[in-house]
Enzyme design. Structure first.
Site, PDB file in Angstrom:
ATOM      1  N   ASP A  16       0.809  -1.220   0.000  1.00 50.80           N
ATOM      2  CA  ASP A  16       0.000   0.000   0.000  1.00 50.80           C
ATOM      3  C   ASP A  16       0.844   1.273   0.000  1.00 50.80           C
ATOM      4  OD1 ASP A  16      -2.331  -1.602   0.134  1.00 50.80           O
ATOM      5  OD2 ASP A  16      -1.907  -1.902   2.252  1.00 50.80           O
ATOM      6  N   LYS A  19       1.903   2.103  -5.154  1.00 46.26           N
ATOM      7  CA  LYS A  19       2.526   1.606  -6.392  1.00 46.26           C
ATOM      8  C   LYS A  19       1.572   1.698  -7.575  1.00 46.26           C
ATOM      9  CE  LYS A  19       3.159  -2.477  -4.572  1.00 46.26           C
ATOM     10  NZ  LYS A  19       2.772  -2.278  -3.162  1.00 46.26           N
ATOM     11  N   GLY A  43      -4.412  -4.879  -3.654  1.00 42.61           N
ATOM     12  CA  GLY A  43      -5.464  -3.945  -4.057  1.00 42.61           C
ATOM     13  C   GLY A  43      -4.785  -2.696  -4.560  1.00 42.61           C
ATOM     14  N   HIS A  44      -4.874  -2.428  -5.849  1.00 41.14           N
ATOM     15  CA  HIS A  44      -4.212  -1.265  -6.436  1.00 41.14           C
ATOM     16  C   HIS A  44      -5.284  -0.259  -6.860  1.00 41.14           C
ATOM     17  CE1 HIS A  44      -0.558  -4.028  -7.390  1.00 41.14           C
ATOM     18  NE2 HIS A  44      -0.672  -3.734  -6.117  1.00 41.14           N
ATOM     19  N   THR A  45      -5.293   0.895  -6.183  1.00 44.30           N
ATOM     20  CA  THR A  45      -6.354   1.879  -6.418  1.00 44.30           C
ATOM     21  C   THR A  45      -5.914   2.898  -7.457  1.00 44.30           C
ATOM     22  OG1 THR A  45      -6.963   1.594  -4.111  1.00 44.30           O
ATOM     23  CG2 THR A  45      -7.877   3.519  -5.235  1.00 44.30           C
ATOM     24  N   GLN A 219       2.230  -6.230  -3.059  1.00 48.91           N
ATOM     25  CA  GLN A 219       2.611  -6.214  -1.635  1.00 48.91           C
ATOM     26  C   GLN A 219       3.875  -5.355  -1.443  1.00 48.91           C
ATOM     27  OE1 GLN A 219       1.699  -9.656  -2.906  1.00 48.91           O
ATOM     28  NE2 GLN A 219      -0.306  -8.860  -2.443  1.00 48.91           N
TER      29      GLN A 219
HETATM   30  P1  IMP Z   1      -2.065 -12.865   2.665  1.00 48.01           P
HETATM   31  O1  IMP Z   1      -1.163 -12.372   1.596  1.00 48.01           O
HETATM   32  O2  IMP Z   1      -3.529 -12.668   2.375  1.00 48.01           O
HETATM   33  O3  IMP Z   1      -1.753 -14.258   3.078  1.00 48.01           O
HETATM   34  O4  IMP Z   1      -1.804 -11.966   3.961  1.00 48.01           O
HETATM   35  C1  IMP Z   1      -0.574 -12.017   4.680  1.00 48.01           C
HETATM   36  C2  IMP Z   1      -0.209 -10.643   5.211  1.00 48.01           C
HETATM   37  O5  IMP Z   1       0.106  -9.780   4.123  1.00 48.01           O
HETATM   38  C3  IMP Z   1      -1.324  -9.933   5.973  1.00 48.01           C
HETATM   39  O6  IMP Z   1      -0.723  -9.112   6.961  1.00 48.01           O
HETATM   40  C4  IMP Z   1      -1.953  -9.044   4.914  1.00 48.01           C
HETATM   41  O7  IMP Z   1      -2.623  -7.950   5.453  1.00 48.01           O
HETATM   42  C5  IMP Z   1      -0.721  -8.639   4.144  1.00 48.01           C
HETATM   43  N1  IMP Z   1      -0.993  -8.279   2.740  1.00 48.01           N
HETATM   44  C6  IMP Z   1      -1.216  -9.110   1.710  1.00 48.01           C
HETATM   45  N2  IMP Z   1      -1.405  -8.430   0.579  1.00 48.01           N
HETATM   46  C7  IMP Z   1      -1.281  -7.132   0.879  1.00 48.01           C
HETATM   47  C8  IMP Z   1      -1.320  -5.927   0.109  1.00 48.01           C
HETATM   48  O8  IMP Z   1      -1.501  -5.919  -1.101  1.00 48.01           O
HETATM   49  N3  IMP Z   1      -1.145  -4.756   0.799  1.00 48.01           N
HETATM   50  C9  IMP Z   1      -0.897  -4.734   2.130  1.00 48.01           C
HETATM   51  N4  IMP Z   1      -0.822  -5.839   2.879  1.00 48.01           N
HETATM   52  C10 IMP Z   1      -1.019  -7.020   2.268  1.00 48.01           C
HETATM   53 MG    MG Z   2      -2.932  -2.033  -1.741  1.00 44.79          MG
END
Ligand code: IMP
Ligand code: MG
Length: 413
Positions: A16, A19, A43-45, A219
């Protein structure tokens, strides 16, 4: 030798960082924008002419009609969510035909993976990871133990049935309706069949033909499943090098690595967060100003100050050649803000890499105060002050500074 940029855009914090917006603003100059890791946990806004589009799997170059969009084998796809995303994009009257390419080697997120993600989180009780419950950990685990189902497997119904039966047995997921799962996969295949192509050939020939390519990381570095705050991390690799491993474009072809970071830090989910702001009121007010709620889950994000030791670590792991700083407009709305300049543990100065995950909970951050003098200083002045300070700390140039969600709200240097 390619004279065009072959760029990796990578998040330097816990995701977040903004990017999506940076990729959107760079995409008009690129022939290809490529997603290579993660899945719909991302999630890319994007904001386009005051309309908001949240992407989870499709690359953030969608608004630039000349740009090709590629999804490579490192990405895990949820067929149900992917179809919804395609529908949402159609509402923007964006044509994907002849622009979107998907690798048939992508692994698929099935019902058992989402179920298992929920179950594991429940089992963990107080030590929950706080995953997005999208099935990410389980799908990559099944890939590693040769139980994964790829898009290409959906072409052969009887072999697919066998694979699903094995998965059902292995996970002891008795209530899993395989007939419905197969129906869902077949309808997904119908919809995306025209997009399937060997992305490794397309990208390597693009690079050989002097095309520009942008690899869009999902991520962030500190969520990397090896170098991040394990086990409070995600299941794929989030480092720049993973762009090569997950696209089949060799290391020698990358010539630019752009690290993106936010002027403060956020984290969704559990895990250590050395620069976290403990003051509830301040935490909340930054969250409100910065609209810091998960784009995928809607969860409130935890807020911390910009963390230089963590950034130094991320820049070194990624080999950043340049940086982009985002959301400075949020700091401009405060009277003052802090930056973490050093860590101490038991009175000794230390760095991020030397600390075990559990030490990161106990580390004592040293803070530097910055005052915002709105009466005399412009937002541009704040940008320059931060740029000079951070460049000096990291020894890397900041080339872009974003000061709002719209694609034109950006200073370039
Ligand atoms: P998972 O990827 O759903 O297994 O989540 C593992 C950890 O990564 C958790 O703390 C999520 O909140 C975090 N996470 C996964 N994808 C994102 C992202 O795109 N942005 C921010 N945090 C993420
Ligand atoms: Mg995001």
């Amino acid at each position: 030798m390619n004279t065009q940029p072959v760029t990796v855009v990578i998040g330097l914090q816990w995701g977040d960082e903004g990017k999506g917006k940076i990729v959107d603003s760079l995409a008009r100059d690129y022939d290809f924008v490529v997603r290579f890791n993660g899945g719909p946990n991302a999630g890319h806004t994007l904001i386009n002419k005051d309309r908001k589009l949240v992407l989870h799997t499709i690359p953030s170059g969608v608004f630039h009609r000349r740009t090709k969009l590629v999804i490579t084998p490192g990405v895990v796809i949820d067929p149900v969510k992917f179809k919804l995303e395609l529908r949402q994009i159609k509402e923007f009257e964006i044509q994907l035909k002849s622009r979107l390419v998907i690798s048939p080697k992508c692994n698929l997120i099935l019902e058992c993976h989402k179920e298992l993600d929920r179950y594991l989180e429940e089992l963990r009780g107080k030590s929950k990871i706080g995953t997005t419950l999208s099935g990410i950990g389980p799908v990559y685990a099944d890939k590693a133990r040769y139980l994964g189902v790829r898009i290409e497997d959906v072409f052969n119904k009887s072999a697919l049935q066998e694979k699903l039966r094995l998965l059902k047995k292995y996970h002891r997921f008795e209530t899993w309706n395989l007939k419905r799962q197969i129906g869902e996969l077949e309808s997904f295949l119908d919809e995306i069949q025209g997009y399937l192509k060997p992305t490794e050939i397309i990208l390597n020939s693009a690079v050989a033909n002097n095309k520009s390519v942008l690899f869009e990381g999902a991520q962030g570095t500190l969520l990397d499943n090896t170098f991040g705050t394990y086990p409070y991390c995600t299941a794929s690799s989030c480092l720049s090098a993973s762009a090569c491993l997950n696209t089949g474009v060799p290391l020698t072809k990358i010539n630019r690595i752009l690290g993106v970071f936010k002027a403060y830090v956020t984290r969704v989910g559990a895990g250590p967060f050395p620069s976290e702001i403990r003051e509830a009121g301040l935490n909340e007010s930054i969250r409100e100003i910065g609209k810091e709620y998960g784009a995928t889950t809607g969860r409130p994000r935890r807020i911390g100050w910009l963390d230089i030791p963590a950034l130094k670590y991320s820049c070194s792991l990624n080999g950043c050649t340049e940086l982009a700083l985002t959301k400075i407009d949020v700091l401009y709305q405060l009277n003052s803000y802090y930056v973490v300049t050093r860590y101490k543990l038991n009175g000794e100065v230390t760095d991020f890499a030397s600390l075990r995950t559990e030490d990161l909970y106990r580390v004592e951050p040293e803070l530097k105060l910055f005052r915002v003098k709105k009466s005399t200083d412009s937002l541009y002045q704040l940008a320059l002050d931060l740029k000079n300070f951070i460049e000096d700390q990291l020894n890397l140039p900041i080339k872009l500074i974003s000061y709002g969600p719209k694609d034109n709200e950006i200073f370039t240097f």
